[in-house]
Design an enzyme around this catalytic site. Structure first.
Site, PDB file in Angstrom:
ATOM      1  N   GLU A  41       0.990  -1.430  -0.133  1.00  0.00           N
ATOM      2  CA  GLU A  41      -0.556   0.333  -0.315  1.00  0.00           C
ATOM      3  C   GLU A  41       0.184   1.359   0.123  1.00  0.00           C
ATOM      4  O   GLU A  41       0.669   2.122  -1.012  1.00  0.00           O
ATOM      5  CB  GLU A  41      -0.786  -0.312   1.125  1.00  0.00           C
ATOM      6  N   ASN A  61       0.663  10.803   7.091  1.00  0.00           N
ATOM      7  CA  ASN A  61       2.392  11.034   7.233  1.00  0.00           C
ATOM      8  C   ASN A  61       2.800  11.047   8.415  1.00  0.00           C
ATOM      9  O   ASN A  61       3.600  10.467   8.287  1.00  0.00           O
ATOM     10  CB  ASN A  61       2.500  11.838   6.057  1.00  0.00           C
TER      11      ASN A  61
END
Ligand code: FAD
Length: 398
Positions: free
Chosen positions: A242, A362
């Site tokens: 992913e 992130n």
């Protein structure tokens, strides 16, 4: 690294020629609508009939045994041709590599060919209302019953689950085990008795996600991937894909960067050097990611925690690239009704904002990079740094 790509020339020519003859002249309706989903499913069938839907898979499952380098070439051509988005992406990019590693032969034979042809479209059912970044805290449960398991609980933010056929994800099968140790990885048809799906509208109102409610959903043992209790290890195989090259290949960004350069040529002003630098920066970063892609596939073994670096890089690049395009278009760029290719930048921009969130935020990727690549100590409590192989103690990260 030998950067001579000439061995892929004939493959590239075949892909380019097929795409030139087959990519629909007018874009398909959005794949986040029922009609668009069906149109994209039939596009997947055409790709598969040309044996282009899953080029690296063995031919017995619908592929053509292409090399990873040929796959990168395929992706470059695919995005450069402006071909439709891949509605089968969760299956072919996330579940399939997991099945190759952890599935049984029978699961591969049952699931991979219809995945390749678009007959079986998959949704990733991982996140829960209380378990996103910290996936190991998930609470949806699996309890033993005759011949299989009963699933209960709730999953959320499942992309394309409003229209998809099957889902996959981890459930807590051993409530007494600690966090990631008591999980098992399941597959299930989304129309199974006991599953309720409730579509969730995206910013633009399209039902791009669904919540899934499980009420004693029976799953036979044959639909468990890996061993019971081994769900975390199976899930980690999915996350590597992913965040690494599979989900967002370099071709997507080099094609967008080329479109940005064209936009600069039509809308930019030579005296606006700051804007010119932003365009050049996006183009250079897209091509740096391309080169990094070649380096990644040339190296043996698993990309491991480095996939987190990729994920931060492509998601930030995507936002910057689309922001630059909207700034070049000026106020017109904000018109959802803007015709032609210029109109695609707004939708692309809105979607790019999700990039730093999906596939593991992130912030979480930066934690992974800090702890597992740089060997920095965890910020809380002065505990010793994790080693790069200390995979199981990684908190969350999706
Ligand atoms: C477009 C899109 C598609 C998605 N598709 C799917 C899908 O198909 N299937 C699926 O299962 N899920 C999907 N998701 C969900 C996605 O995986 C989660 O949103 C993501 O993992 C974050 O979880 P959360 O939303 O619960 O936020 P939280 O985990 O609650 O995080 C909230 C904020 O806190 C920060 N944070 C949390 N923990 C830490 C920490 N330890 N250190 C620093 N910061 C931290 C996060 O970075 C974030 O900014 C999708 C999301 C989006 C936006």
């Amino acid at each position: 690294m030998d950067l001579d790509l000439s061995a892929t020339d004939s493959f590239r020519a075949e892909v380019r020629s097929w795409l030139r003859s087959n990519v629909p002249a007018t874009p398909l309706p959005s794949l986040e609508t029922e009609a668009g989903f069906a149109a994209h499913r039939s596009w997947e069938r055409s790709l598969s009939e040309a044996r282009l839907s899953v080029v690296t898979w063995p031919s017995e499952y619908g592929g053509r045994d292409a090399s990873p380098l040929e796959w990168l070439v395929f992706e470059e051509e695919y995005y450069a041709a402006g071909a439709p988005g891949r509605v089968s992406q969760n299956g072919i990019n996330l579940l399939a590599p997991t099945l190759f590693l952890h599935g049984t032969n029978s699961q591969r034979s049952r699931f991979l060919p219809p995945m390749a042809s678009g007959e079986m479209i998959w949704a990733q059912a991982w996140s829960e209302p209380g378990a996103g970044s910290d996936l190991a805290s998930l609470r949806s449960s699996a309890s033993r019953t005759d011949g299989g398991w009963l699933l209960n609980g709730q999953k959320t933010w499942s992309s394309r689950a409003a229209f998809a056929d099957w889902g996959f994800g981890p459930f807590r099968s051993d409530p007494s085990a600690q966090r990631h140790r008591g999980l098992t990885y399941f597959t299930f048809p989304l129309d199974a008795k006991g599953i309720t799906r409730r579509p969730i509208g995206r910013l633009d109102g399209k039902p791009a996600f669904a919540e899934l409610f499980f009420d004693d959903v029976f799953v036979p043992d044959s639909d468990v991937i890996g061993s019971p209790g081994d769900g975390w290890r199976v899930a980690m195989a999915t996350t590597g894909n992913e965040r690494g090259l599979q989900l967002r290949s370099p071709g997507r960004f080099t094609a967008a960067a080329d479109r940005l350069v064209s936009l600069w040529q039509s809308h930019g002003s030579a005296s606006d050097t700051a804007m010119r630098d932003r365009v050049a920066d996006a183009w250079i970063k897209a091509h740096a990611y391309r080169l990094k892609g070649f380096e990644t596939i040339s190296r043996p073994g698993d990309v491991g925690a480095e996939s987190s670096v990729n994920k931060v890089f492509w998601s930030e690049l995507d936002v910057a690239l689309h922001e630059t395009a909207l700034d070049l278009l000026g106020p017109d760029g904000e018109l959802a009704s803007l015709d032609g290719p210029d109109g695609e930048w707004l939708e692309g921009y809105v979607f790019s904002l999700a990039g730093p969130i999906y596939a593991g935020t992130n912030e979480i990727q930066r934690n992974v990079i800090a702890e597992r690549i740089l060997g920095l100590p965890k910020s809380s409590g002065g505990r010793p740094a994790q080693t790069p192989r200390d995979k199981n103690s990684l908190a969350g990260g999706r």
